[in-house]
Design a protein around this motif. Structure first.
Motif, PDB file in Angstrom:
ATOM      1  N   THR A  97       1.476   5.339  -7.665  1.00  0.00           N
ATOM      2  CA  THR A  97       0.499   6.423  -8.983  1.00  0.00           C
ATOM      3  C   THR A  97      -0.053   7.045  -8.122  1.00  0.00           C
ATOM      4  O   THR A  97      -1.756   7.572  -7.806  1.00  0.00           O
ATOM      5  CB  THR A  97      -1.222   4.645  -7.771  1.00  0.00           C
ATOM      6  OG1 THR A  97      -1.304   5.214  -6.292  1.00  0.00           O
ATOM      7  CG2 THR A  97      -0.794   3.721  -8.652  1.00  0.00           C
ATOM      8  N   ASN A 118       0.859  -1.200  -0.099  1.00  0.00           N
ATOM      9  CA  ASN A 118       0.058   0.061  -0.191  1.00  0.00           C
ATOM     10  C   ASN A 118       0.492   1.056  -0.174  1.00  0.00           C
ATOM     11  O   ASN A 118       0.617   2.550  -0.554  1.00  0.00           O
ATOM     12  CB  ASN A 118      -1.012  -0.004   1.316  1.00  0.00           C
ATOM     13  CG  ASN A 118      -2.249   1.049   0.935  1.00  0.00           C
ATOM     14  OD1 ASN A 118      -2.385   1.142  -0.359  1.00  0.00           O
ATOM     15  ND2 ASN A 118      -2.967   1.012   1.807  1.00  0.00           N
ATOM     16  N   ASP A 124       2.296   1.588  -3.006  1.00  0.00           N
ATOM     17  CA  ASP A 124       1.290   2.030  -4.456  1.00  0.00           C
ATOM     18  C   ASP A 124       0.773   3.596  -3.831  1.00  0.00           C
ATOM     19  O   ASP A 124       0.979   5.152  -5.149  1.00  0.00           O
ATOM     20  CB  ASP A 124       0.009   2.010  -3.624  1.00  0.00           C
ATOM     21  CG  ASP A 124      -0.779   0.860  -4.953  1.00  0.00           C
ATOM     22  OD1 ASP A 124       0.044   0.845  -6.408  1.00  0.00           O
ATOM     23  OD2 ASP A 124      -0.747  -0.247  -4.732  1.00  0.00           O
ATOM     24  N   LYS A 125       1.411   4.125  -3.001  1.00  0.00           N
ATOM     25  CA  LYS A 125       1.229   5.963  -3.248  1.00  0.00           C
ATOM     26  C   LYS A 125       1.818   6.611  -3.314  1.00  0.00           C
ATOM     27  O   LYS A 125       1.178   7.596  -3.939  1.00  0.00           O
ATOM     28  CB  LYS A 125       1.548   6.416  -1.306  1.00  0.00           C
ATOM     29  CG  LYS A 125      -0.270   5.765  -0.360  1.00  0.00           C
ATOM     30  CD  LYS A 125      -0.329   6.271   0.876  1.00  0.00           C
ATOM     31  CE  LYS A 125      -1.079   5.805   1.709  1.00  0.00           C
ATOM     32  NZ  LYS A 125      -1.604   6.030   3.063  1.00  0.00           N
TER      33      LYS A 125
END
Lengths: 71, 701
Positions: B278, B271, B274-275
């Motif tokens: 994306t 996660n 991903d921060k």
């Protein structure tokens, strides 16, 4: 309330689906009635969205998310 | 080779199925075709511990037996069709232990077909890490099948799995999962009766899928349709209730055998990654940096190995000429066939490099994030988030890029990407453009820093991207998709790439290209070589005799040789064809000499430069001399220069659009497995090229 209306970080529980054909696909991917869904992020351009459901991450378009009705 | 049993690997996407396949079969693999779909048929040979051999087939990853794409439809037709030569004696179903619930859905479907099953429980380590404990014995007992915990990445448990395969039963012993008959009692009974089906779930699947199953005759399919109406069977509704029933079975099963420690919901590493990846700004910056890096490596770095391969072939051709007695056969082998082979081999570095990158992007899970980020822009023009990589790769070369489209699951998106990728300015057009621009665009600066020639070239690059996107948009309206377009997609957890898989994919792709597209490329190159190396009658002898006459003895040897090759090319079959097509290309401003270059450069666009050099008796090594000769070229009828601004830009437009590349045609055929696709592509691109050249020529004239 529809899944597409949730903001990032918000959680809901799946109640039902408005599109039968799509619901089959969603359920096969683990989006079942009674499952808890959290919106983990929204794509930089506003669509699609990423959700956290039954232990993994799914991405779907907003139009598709709008067929999921939450409690 | 004759094998003793047939084993099929079945599983969800991202469960390590391909890794397991590689672990079981090693390099003992064969890539073939399934009829009617674009996914490759991967089979391999596995030697069992008792000395027997098993043929292992890797079926496409799917979440369910109800296909959402053509590729997925393969799974059911291989498993269920009794007359299918691939039908397995045993299914190894691979389950992701860290995500059992969803994975078990497919298991229960396959189990109900009553084919002998073994479960390979993969990623046990990951499950343990996230606090999941699985009572494997109880799990196996409940299911009634052997369950083997493995770690495909770490090669753990593979021997145990092999053992289980060699001890596998010939009859299916798995416990029933759900009451299938209850889903549509009368319909199942009647289909079972009329079609002589002994398995109720197979009968139900026939009801759902009869329209797309190739092993049913039209009469049988119509009969099933009739029965469905009779019993008012609704496919989607039945699928929904079946899925709910299956999940309730799975919940009971998991309740008894799997325990999840209630861990504090801490943010996972994935996660956090991903921060950043994306992120609104950094996400795009990182993505474009990666694209640039990939582009740079297939554009620039691959040039060294490519040059090496080309040099190797030049050396081999020269050596063959020395070794073999001179004659037409030697010429055919040394120049024709070896030349064609060189044209095939030269692609290997680009293909290997691009697939190395793509396999890293796929393996780490980044590729699905690319799709996630780019989907909104790309779908407007009928493309897919994953189309970005092939399109950018197209700036280097369309051949590996079209091979790269196989990561696009949606059939329509994939076809459109294949159709438009060759429009993007590839590196083979660069020599053509530079030659023509240098010829007609003055080399001076405007607004201090912008060089006019540079601007013209940049313009061609941007123009190609615009035309690709426009054509994609048009095709979106034209191509009819049989399947509904979904975007529901898993975003897998980030993982380190498995370097062995990366190497494997580079090797496999290069090999498939050489073996499958190579044949067509060699055949076309040999034909074109014959066209330019032979002439009707004794024309070549006349030319040789002419230059033996005393008035040419004063010429220096090099000029004479250039003059001879020039005249020979003009008199060859290619020259004859040039005259034949002249009336057609005249409206574009081209004469028959340019016609020769168009024909010979069908093998690859950059050949245009070499052909121009030969025609105008220039030396290809000294490009300025070719330019000078082209510059001085006059039309014999009008006395005007041949290469005016109008002609040069018309030619560039022609090369921008026309499918002047035999290798791309071959690779499109290989990827679509249907001649109509490359034929359509060739036709539309040629038509657009003609139109664009015509307009350009008449506007600038």
């Amino acid at each position: 309330m529809k899944l597409s209306q949730l903001e990032v970080g918000e959680t809901g529980i799946v109640k039902e689906f408005t599109d039968l054909e799509m619901s089959v696909k969603l359920m096969e991917m683990g989006c079942l009635p009674g499952e808890q869904i959290t919106v983990s992020r929204i794509a930089p351009l506003g669509d699609p969205i990423a959700i956290h459901v039954s232990g993994y991450q799914l991405s779907l378009r907003k139009r598709e998310a709008s067929t999921i009705i939450l409690h | 080779m004759k094998t003793d049993i047939k084993v099929a690997l079945v599983g969800n996407p991202n469960t390590g199925k391909s890794t397991l396949f590689n672990a079981l079969t090693g390099l003992n693999q064969k890539i073939g075709n399934f009829p009617g779909v674009t996914v490759d048929k991967k089979t391999g040979i596995l030697e069992l511990n008792d000395g027997r051999y098993a043929e292992v087939i890797d079926l496409p990853g799917t979440y369910s037996l109800y296909p959402k794409s053509r590729d997925e439809s393969i799974v059911f037709s291989v498993l269920a069709d009794k007359s299918n030569p691939l039908r397995p004696d045993l299914v190894v179903i691979i389950l992701d232990a860290s995500n059992l619930k969803r994975n078990l859905l497919l298991y229960t479907q396959v189990a109900d077909l009553k084919i002998p099953v073994i479960v390979a429980l993969n990623m046990m380590d990951l499950a343990k890490k996230s606090g999941i404990t699985i009572d494997v014995n109880a799990f196996a007992q409940k299911l009634g099948v052997p369950v083997v915990p493995i770690s495909a990445r770490k090669m753990e448990g593979i021997d145990k799995l092999k053992e289980a395969i060699s001890h596998a039963n010939k009859i299916a012993l798995q416990a029933d999962t759900i009451d299938v008959e209850a889903l549509a009692p009368q319909l199942i009974a009647q289909i079972s009766d009329e079609m002589q089906v002994d398995n109720p779930y197979f009968a139900l699947q026939l009801a759902h899928q009869h329209e797309t199953l190739k092993f049913l005759s039209p009469a049988e399919s119509d009969r099933i349709e009739e029965l469905e109406h009779e019993h008012s069977f609704h496919s989607s509704k039945a699928q929904a209730s079946e899925t709910i029933a299956r999940y309730s079975f799975i919940n009971d099963l998991l309740y008894d055998t799997v325990h999840q420690k209630a861990t504090a919901h801490e943010e996972t590493l994935s996660n956090k990654i991903d921060k950043v990846l994306t992120h609104k700004t950094f996400g795009f910056i990182i993505f474009f940096a990666i694209l640039l890096f990939i582009f740079q490596s297939i554009f620039a770095w691959s040039a060294y190995p490519m040059q090496l391969i080309a040099d190797l072939f030049v050396w081999a051709e020269a050596s063959l000429h020395k070794l073999l007695p001179p004659g037409p056969l030697t010429n055919l082998v040394a120049d024709g066939i070896l030349g064609g082979l060189s044209g095939v081999m030269v692609f290997i570095p680009q293909i290997a490099i691009l697939f190395g990158f793509i396999s890293i992007l796929e393996d780490t899970g980044y590729m699905s994030r690319v799709t996630f980020m780019m989907d909104r822009i790309m779908r407007k023009v009928g493309l897919n988030g994953k189309s970005v990589v092939p399109l950018i790769g197209g700036f280097a070369c369309a051949v590996p890029s079209i091979m790269a489209t196989r990561n696009i699951e949606n059939w329509k998106d994939r076809m459109i990407t294949i159709m438009v990728t060759p429009l993007v300015t590839c590196s083979a057009r660069l020599p053509v453009y530079t030659l023509l621009i240098a010829l007609v665009v003055p080399n001076r600066n405007v607004w201090w820093i912008f060089n006019l020639q540079g601007l013209a070239l940049t313009g061609m690059y941007i123009f190609s991207l615009i035309s690709a996107v426009t054509v994609a948009f048009v095709m979106k309206q034209i191509i009819k998709a049989r399947e509904r377009g979904y975007f529901i997609m898993e975003l897998p957890v980030y993982r380190m790439p498995r370097w062995k898989n990366v190497g494997h994919s580079m090797y496999e792709r290069a090999k498939t290209f050489v073996l499958q597209a190579g044949k067509v490329i060699i055949a076309i190159s040999v034909v074109l070589w014959v066209l330019k190396s032979y002439a009707p009658g004794d024309r070549f002898e006349h030319i040789d005799k002419k230059y033996e006459q005393p008035q040419y003895s004063g010429m220096n040897a090099e000029d004479k040789q250039l003059a001879i090759s020039s005249e020979k090319l003009e008199d060859s079959y290619a020259g004859v064809l040039g005259h034949v097509i002249e009336p057609v290309i005249k409206p574009l401003g081209f004469d028959w000499k340019i016609g020769i270059a168009l024909i010979t450069s069908f093998v690859a666009r950059e050949v245009f430069v070499g052909s121009m050099a030969t025609i105008y008796s220039g030396n290809e090594e000294k490009i300025e001399s070719v330019q000078q000769k082209m510059h001085d070229a006059k039309n014999p009828e009008t006395g005007q220069p041949v290469f005016t601004v109008a002609v040069a830009f018309s030619l560039m437009m022609f090369y921008a659009f026309a499918m002047q590349c035999a290798s791309t045609v071959a690779v499109v055929y290989r990827e679509t497995k249907d001649w109509r696709w490359p034929a359509t592509q060739f036709a539309y691109m040629t038509a657009m090229a003609y139109l664009a050249s015509f307009i350009t020529y008449h506007l600038l004239r």
